[in-house]
Motif scaffolding. Structure first.
Motif, PDB file in Angstrom:
ATOM      1  N   SER A 247       0.851  -1.162   0.030  1.00  0.00           N
ATOM      2  CA  SER A 247       0.004   0.035  -0.014  1.00  0.00           C
ATOM      3  C   SER A 247       0.873   1.185  -0.252  1.00  0.00           C
ATOM      4  CB  SER A 247      -0.960   0.022   1.041  1.00  0.00           C
ATOM      5  OG  SER A 247      -0.260  -0.037   2.405  1.00  0.00           O
TER       6      SER A 247
ATOM      7  N   SER B 279       2.711   1.712  -5.871  1.00  0.00           N
ATOM      8  CA  SER B 279       2.489   0.759  -7.172  1.00  0.00           C
ATOM      9  C   SER B 279       3.625  -0.236  -7.151  1.00  0.00           C
ATOM     10  CB  SER B 279       1.948   1.398  -8.397  1.00  0.00           C
ATOM     11  OG  SER B 279       1.695   0.341  -9.364  1.00  0.00           O
TER      12      SER B 279
ATOM     13  N   THR C 265      -1.196  -7.340 -10.194  1.00  0.00           N
ATOM     14  CA  THR C 265      -1.264  -5.831 -10.389  1.00  0.00           C
ATOM     15  C   THR C 265      -2.565  -5.254  -9.932  1.00  0.00           C
ATOM     16  OG1 THR C 265      -1.648  -5.764 -12.681  1.00  0.00           O
ATOM     17  CG2 THR C 265       0.569  -5.761 -11.893  1.00  0.00           C
TER      18      THR C 265
ATOM     19  N   ASN D 210      -2.339  -5.138  -6.506  1.00  0.00           N
ATOM     20  CA  ASN D 210      -1.069  -4.471  -5.964  1.00  0.00           C
ATOM     21  C   ASN D 210      -0.282  -5.563  -4.662  1.00  0.00           C
ATOM     22  OD1 ASN D 210       0.790  -2.191  -6.492  1.00  0.00           O
ATOM     23  ND2 ASN D 210       0.330  -1.450  -4.627  1.00  0.00           N
TER      24      ASN D 210
END
Length: 120
Positions: free
Chosen positions: A25, A28, A75, A78
């Motif tokens: 978090s 990215s 992705t 994340n």
């Protein structure tokens, strides 16, 4: 503030596959300045780098683990993950995920680590 959090089972049986996920978090995993590593520390030993996944999804593994290790990513969430196959009690360790700054080859953020014990 970037945060990394490891998750996964704390106990794995011998010969099984260890699977861990690192949720990131505040940044990215596709940003080009960084790579994302798995590192472990067995009891009484030093840190062992296992492998890395880059911003483009390419991977590189330590020769010590290459035959048993796979690192992948999601992705959309994340997240990046570690799979270590055919585990033995010698794979008991605290497992960390960490962010590496490519330009200086140094780690700037680490997860808190997760204890994984291999035992029947």
């Amino acid at each position: 503030q970037v945060q990394l959090q490891e998750s996964g089972p704390g106990l794995v049986k011998p010969s099984q596959t260890l699977s861990l996920t690192c949720t990131v978090s505040g940044g990215s995993i596709t940003t080009s300045y960084y790579r994302w590593s798995w590192i472990r520390q067995p009891p009484g030993k030093g840190l062992e780098w296992m492998g890395v996944i880059a911003d483009d999804g390419s991977t590189h593994y330590s020769p010590s683990f290459k035959s048993r290790t796979s690192i992948s990513r999601d992705t959309s969430k994340n997240q990046f993950s570690l799979q270590l196959s055919s585990v033995t009690p010698e794979d008991t360790a605290v497992y960390y995920c960490a962010r590496q700054v490519v330009s200086i080859s140094s780690y700037d953020y680490w997860g808190q680590g997760t204890q994984v014990t291999v035992s029947s």
